[in-house]
Design an enzyme around this catalytic site. Sequence first.
Site, PDB file in Angstrom:
ATOM      1  CD  GLU A   1     118.093  60.286  19.802  1.00 47.24           C
ATOM      2  OE1 GLU A   1     118.018  61.362  20.098  1.00 47.24           O
ATOM      3  OE2 GLU A   1     118.434  59.740  18.819  1.00 47.24           O
TER       4      GLU A   1
ATOM      5  NE  ARG B   1     113.192  61.642  15.311  1.00 38.67           N
ATOM      6  CZ  ARG B   1     113.750  62.769  14.851  1.00 38.67           C
ATOM      7  NH1 ARG B   1     114.758  62.763  14.395  1.00 38.67           N
ATOM      8  NH2 ARG B   1     112.972  63.888  14.970  1.00 38.67           N
TER       9      ARG B   1
ATOM     10  CG  HIS C   1     119.448  63.395  17.592  1.00 40.09           C
ATOM     11  ND1 HIS C   1     118.365  62.848  17.865  1.00 40.09           N
ATOM     12  CD2 HIS C   1     119.145  64.165  16.370  1.00 40.09           C
ATOM     13  CE1 HIS C   1     117.467  63.087  17.168  1.00 40.09           C
ATOM     14  NE2 HIS C   1     117.981  63.973  15.940  1.00 40.09           N
TER      15      HIS C   1
END
Length: 325
Positions: free
Chosen positions: A266, A237, A285
Amino acid sequence: MQILVTRKVDEEYLQPFYQRGWQVEMWHEADHPMPRTQLLESIRHADGLFTNLADPLDQEIIAAGKKLKVISTMAVGFDNIHIPTAIQMGIPVGYTPGVLTEATADLTFALLMATARRIVEGAEVVREKRWPGWGPFYLTGQPVYGRTIGIIGMGRIGEAVARRARGFQMPILYHNRKRRVELEHELGAMYVGLEELLSRSDYVVLLAPATKETYHLMGRDQFKLMKKSAIFINVSRGQNVDEMALYEALAQHEIWAAGLDVYQEEPLPADHPFRQLPNLLMLPHIGSAEIDTREAMVKITVENICRGLVGEPLLYTANPQVYER
Ligand code: GLV
């Protein structure tokens, strides 16, 4: 029963809901989140919530779900969900560990190798007709085989990365909340303190969940401990890293390169300084983004919701405390 699905998925996955005569409200976009105002409104009518890592399920939003009986996220990380509120309201929160372990470990290793061997730079040079020809030190990177890997967070995915590293004859250091003595025997992994891991590793791979304890775990002092030739990889993360400290470490060549799959915000903001760094490889991601894996994650999420709505224990519960009350 009414289920709120906050991303568009194929209707075929939702058949278990329809077969039980339940209603579904599904957000019409797959790659963009439901706006907060809409989520706040829709959650009021939901008995079950099919969510994901990008929905900010904070106290206010969960508390608005007056009818909510189950939440399930199609992710292994549930740091976006305010677990204490769910516990207080007696709502089990499902998640999808296990099925994405190998896919995420593959991506972690791919990112490590791509960063070390400058794979993306090389591919761009060919495609953009900028390839000058072979040169003695042209696009040289760092060796992977036999170099030391330091894994921060030796959970399921950390262990799967360690198994891959062993195939590359890499000595394995790890740092974790708990010692994993069985892995020390099986893989020759060595448990060390964070400082020792940082100063001895050629590859520092961060795989810890985002918690209060891991917030900005990697900051200026930590990057300074790393070797100048070392590579930092984060597939956990963004909150675990002080991004400005990483920016400086890369810009000032305190470390050789980094590969990231996750960010504090994000998608990455348009003006983020990370884009100016040639020694930073960034992915959007996609740790678990492999077709079979995502399908398994959707199916578990649906199954968790079905179980939650009939009062059965979920397949995987992030807050088992709700069953202890
Ligand atoms: C991905 O980041 C996940 O938590 O599943």
